[in-house]
Enzyme design. Structure first.
Site, PDB file in Angstrom:
ATOM      1  N   LYS A  58      75.587  18.415  56.728  1.00  0.00           N
ATOM      2  CA  LYS A  58      75.975  19.734  56.223  1.00  0.00           C
ATOM      3  C   LYS A  58      77.296  20.109  56.859  1.00  0.00           C
ATOM      4  O   LYS A  58      77.599  19.683  57.969  1.00  0.00           O
ATOM      5  CB  LYS A  58      74.923  20.777  56.601  1.00  0.00           C
ATOM      6  CG  LYS A  58      74.912  21.979  55.691  1.00  0.00           C
ATOM      7  CD  LYS A  58      74.065  21.723  54.446  1.00  0.00           C
ATOM      8  CE  LYS A  58      74.090  22.857  53.476  1.00  0.00           C
ATOM      9  NZ  LYS A  58      73.052  22.690  52.443  1.00  0.00           N
ATOM     10  N   ASP A 105      77.583  24.521  48.406  1.00  0.00           N
ATOM     11  CA  ASP A 105      76.496  25.340  48.949  1.00  0.00           C
ATOM     12  C   ASP A 105      76.964  26.786  48.735  1.00  0.00           C
ATOM     13  O   ASP A 105      77.830  27.021  47.874  1.00  0.00           O
ATOM     14  CB  ASP A 105      76.267  25.012  50.436  1.00  0.00           C
ATOM     15  CG  ASP A 105      74.953  25.567  50.974  1.00  0.00           C
ATOM     16  OD1 ASP A 105      73.896  24.968  50.698  1.00  0.00           O
ATOM     17  OD2 ASP A 105      74.951  26.611  51.661  1.00  0.00           O
ATOM     18  N   GLY A 141      73.392  33.854  42.858  1.00  0.00           N
ATOM     19  CA  GLY A 141      74.306  32.709  42.837  1.00  0.00           C
ATOM     20  C   GLY A 141      73.815  31.582  41.958  1.00  0.00           C
ATOM     21  O   GLY A 141      72.989  31.774  41.061  1.00  0.00           O
ATOM     22  N   ASN A 142      74.321  30.411  42.260  1.00  0.00           N
ATOM     23  CA  ASN A 142      74.038  29.228  41.454  1.00  0.00           C
ATOM     24  C   ASN A 142      72.548  28.915  41.325  1.00  0.00           C
ATOM     25  O   ASN A 142      72.051  28.595  40.246  1.00  0.00           O
ATOM     26  CB  ASN A 142      74.792  28.059  42.112  1.00  0.00           C
ATOM     27  CG  ASN A 142      74.447  26.749  41.500  1.00  0.00           C
ATOM     28  OD1 ASN A 142      73.594  26.027  41.999  1.00  0.00           O
ATOM     29  ND2 ASN A 142      75.072  26.445  40.376  1.00  0.00           N
ATOM     30  N   VAL A 143      71.810  29.038  42.423  1.00  0.00           N
ATOM     31  CA  VAL A 143      70.386  28.683  42.401  1.00  0.00           C
ATOM     32  C   VAL A 143      69.604  29.689  41.551  1.00  0.00           C
ATOM     33  O   VAL A 143      68.795  29.309  40.686  1.00  0.00           O
ATOM     34  CB  VAL A 143      69.826  28.613  43.839  1.00  0.00           C
ATOM     35  CG1 VAL A 143      68.354  28.261  43.818  1.00  0.00           C
ATOM     36  CG2 VAL A 143      70.612  27.599  44.668  1.00  0.00           C
TER      37      VAL A 143
END
Ligand code: 2IT
Length: 445
Positions: A124, A164, A237-239
Site C-alpha cells: 500500500k 484508493d 466514492g468509487n466503492v
C-alpha cells in the site's frame, strides 16, 4: 509465547501506530490457534515475520501550485509481503495518511489478496496530499513528482500500485505517463488504467459489485435476496458508487450515502440519474454530499451525522477506517439490522464488530467483501501479460466466481460449533494459511 506477549512485543516495536496494531490484533487473535497447532509455522516464527513489512519507502514529494508557491508532502510505499506474488495494493491520497494507516492497509491487503486466489502479494502507498480545491494541473504535477521517486521501486513483476481514496482514473493516468517516461517502457505497472491503454473493463465498478455479490451470498445462507431490501451506504466514492449500481440492478433500494459533511436519506431509493450524480460529486473534488439534497428534492440532508441511525435491512460502511463505532453498532442493532457488510478497509471499530458478532448477525469483514476490486486488478494484470483484453461479461463472470469462492472459504474456515459463520475468523484464517505456507516453503528470507 502467549497472544498477550506477542501483542506486547509488536506494540513496543510499533509505538504510535494505533491503526496498524488494531489490524494486527484482529488478524492474529483469530489465527492464533491455527498458528500454534502448526509446528512448521512456529519453527519458522511466521507470526513475527508476517507483521513486519518487507520494505518501507518514505520520500519527499515537492510540487508547485498554480500560484507558483512550493509545497512539500510526504510519499510512502509499504511493500508488506511478497510470498505469493508481486506487491499489490492501492495508493491513497488523503490528509490523514501516515505510516500507521498505510501499514494497516498493507497488512490487510496481504490477506485480502491471498483470498482472491490470484498471485498477488500485499502493499500500500500514498501521501498526505489534500486534493480538495486543487486544479487539474496541480494534481498532475503532484502525481508526476510522486512518481518521479516511486518509479525506482515498482514494476510489473515487482510492485503494481492502483487507486484508493483520492486516487482514481485521472491520477492513475498521470502516474502511468510519468512512469513510462522515466522507465522508458510500456508495461502493466499499474492497474485501474484507462480502457484504451490496458485497463480492464469493470475495474471501476469491481469493488462495489464484488461487495454486493458477497452480500448476496451471505443473504443466500438465510434463504434471502436483495430484492426490496433497504440498504444504507456510507461514503460516496468509487466503492459506494459501484455498490449502488449493483443493489439497484438487483431490485434493492439505496437509501443513504454520506460524506464528511453529513449524510443523505432518500426514501425513494437511487435510480440511474442519482447514481451518475454520485460520480459528479466525486469529480467535483469538494468532499460534500449536501449538494445531492439540493439537486434531488425528496433527499434529506442530515448535517454532521452518520447514516447508522436509519432503519435498514443491510448496512454497508464504504467510506474509511473506523467510521462505524460502538454507538453506531448499537443504533443499528436497536433497529434490528440483520446484515452488515464492510466495503471500506476496517470501517468498523473492534468494539462495533464485537456488538455485531455477539448478536450473531451476518457480518462480513472488508478484506473478504471488498476483495473484488483488487481481484479485478489481478485480472487486469493477467490481460496485460497476455496483451489482450476480455469483454465486460468475461471479467464480471470471473469476478463473480471469485467472490463466491471467497464466501465459501469464509464459511469453510469460519463456521463455529453452533453453526454461526464467523466471517472475520474465516477470512483471516483462509487468507493467512496460504501466505504462511508460502513463507515456510521459501525459507528464512
Ligand atoms: O483496498 C484495496 O483493495 C484497493 N484499494 C485496490 C487495490 C488494487 O490493487 O486494486
Amino acid at each position: 509465547m502467549t497472544f498477550k506477549e506477542f501483542m506486547d512485543k509488536v506494540t513496543a516495536k510499533n509505538p504510535n501506530e494505533p491503526e496498524f496494531l488494531q489490524a494486527v490484533k484482529e488478524v492474529i487473535e483469530t489465527v492464533w490457534d491455527a498458528y500454534e497447532s502448526n509446528p512448521r509455522f512456529v519453527k519458522n516464527n511466521i507470526l513475527e515475520r508476517i507483521v513486519e513489512p518487507e520494505r518501507t519507502i518514505i520520500f519527499r514529494v515537492p510540487w508547485m501550485d498554480d500560484k507558483g508557491e512550493v509545497h512539500v508532502n510526504r510519499g510512502y510505499r509499504v511493500q508488506f509481503n511478497s510470498a505469493i506474488g508481486p506487491y499489490k495494493g492501492g495508493i491513497r491520497f488523503h490528509p490523514s495518511v501516515n505510516l500507521s494507516i498505510l501499514k494497516f492497509l498493507g497488512f490487510e491487503q496481504t490477506f485480502k489478496n491471498s483470498l482472491t486466489t490470484l498471485p498477488m502479494g500485499g502493499g500500500k502507498g500514498g501521501s498526505d496530499f489534500d486534493a480538495r480545491g486543487r486544479s487539474d494541473a496541480e494534481i498532475m504535477r503532484f502525481c508526476q513528482s510522486f512518481m518521479a521517486e516511486l518509479y525506482r521501486y515498482i514494476g510489473a513483476n515487482l510492485d503494481v500500485p492502483a487507486g484508493d481514496i483520492g486516487v482514481g482514473a485521472r491520477e492513475i493516468g498521470y502516474f502511468f505517463g510519468m512512469y513510462k517516461k522515466l522507465a522508458n517502457e510500456f508495461t502493466g505497472v499499474m492497474t485501474g488504467k484507462g480502457r484504451t491503454w490496458g485497463g480492464s473493463l469493470i475495474r471501476p465498478e469491481a469493488t462495489g459489485f464484488g461487495v454486493i455479490y458477497f452480500v448476496q451470498e451471505m443473504l443466500k445462507t438465510k434463504g434471502q435476496t436483495l430484492k426490496d431490501k433497504r440498504v444504507a451506504l456510507s461514503g460516496f466514492g468509487n466503492v459506494a458508487w459501484g455498490a449502488a449500481q449493483k443493489v439497484t440492478e438487483l431490485g434493492g433500494k439505496i437509501v443513504t450515502i454520506s460524506g464528511p459533511d453529513g449524510y443523505i436519506y432518500d426514501a425513494a431509493g437511487f435510480d440511474a440519474e442519482k447514481i451518475e450524480y454520485m460520480r459528479e460529486l466525486r469529480a467535483s473534488n469538494n468532499d460534500r454530499v449536501k449538494d445531492f439534497a439540493d439537486k434531488f428534492p425528496g433527499a434529506v440532508f442530515h448535517a454532521g451525522k452518520r447514516p447508522w441511525g436509519e432503519k435498514v435491512d443491510v448496512a454497508i460502511p464504504a467510506a474509511t477506517q473506523n467510521e462505524l463505532d460502538v454507538n453506531d453498532a448499537k443504533a443499528l442493532m436497536a433497529n434490528g439490522v440483520p446484515c452488515v457488510c464492510e466495503a471500506a478497509n476496517m470501517p468498523c471499530t473492534p468494539e462495533a464488530m464485537e456488538v455485531f458478532m455477539k448478536a450473531r448477525i451476518l457480518f462480513a469483514p472488508g478484506k473478504a467483501a471488498n476483495a473484488g476490486g483488487v481481484a479485478t486488478s489481478g485480472l487486469e494484470m493477467t490481460q496485460n501479460s497476455m496483451r489482450l483484453s476480455w469483454s465486460s461479461e468475461e471479467v464480471d463472470e470471473k469476478l463473480h466466481g471469485i467472490m463466491r469462492n471467497i464466501h465459501e472459504a469464509c464459511v469453510a474456515s469460519g463456521t463455529e460449533k453452533d453453526g454461526y459463520v464467523n466471517y472475520v475468523k474465516g477470512a483471516n484464517i483462509a487468507g493467512f494459511l496460504k501466505v504462511a505456507e508460502a513463507m515456510c516453503d521459501q525459507g528464512i528470507v
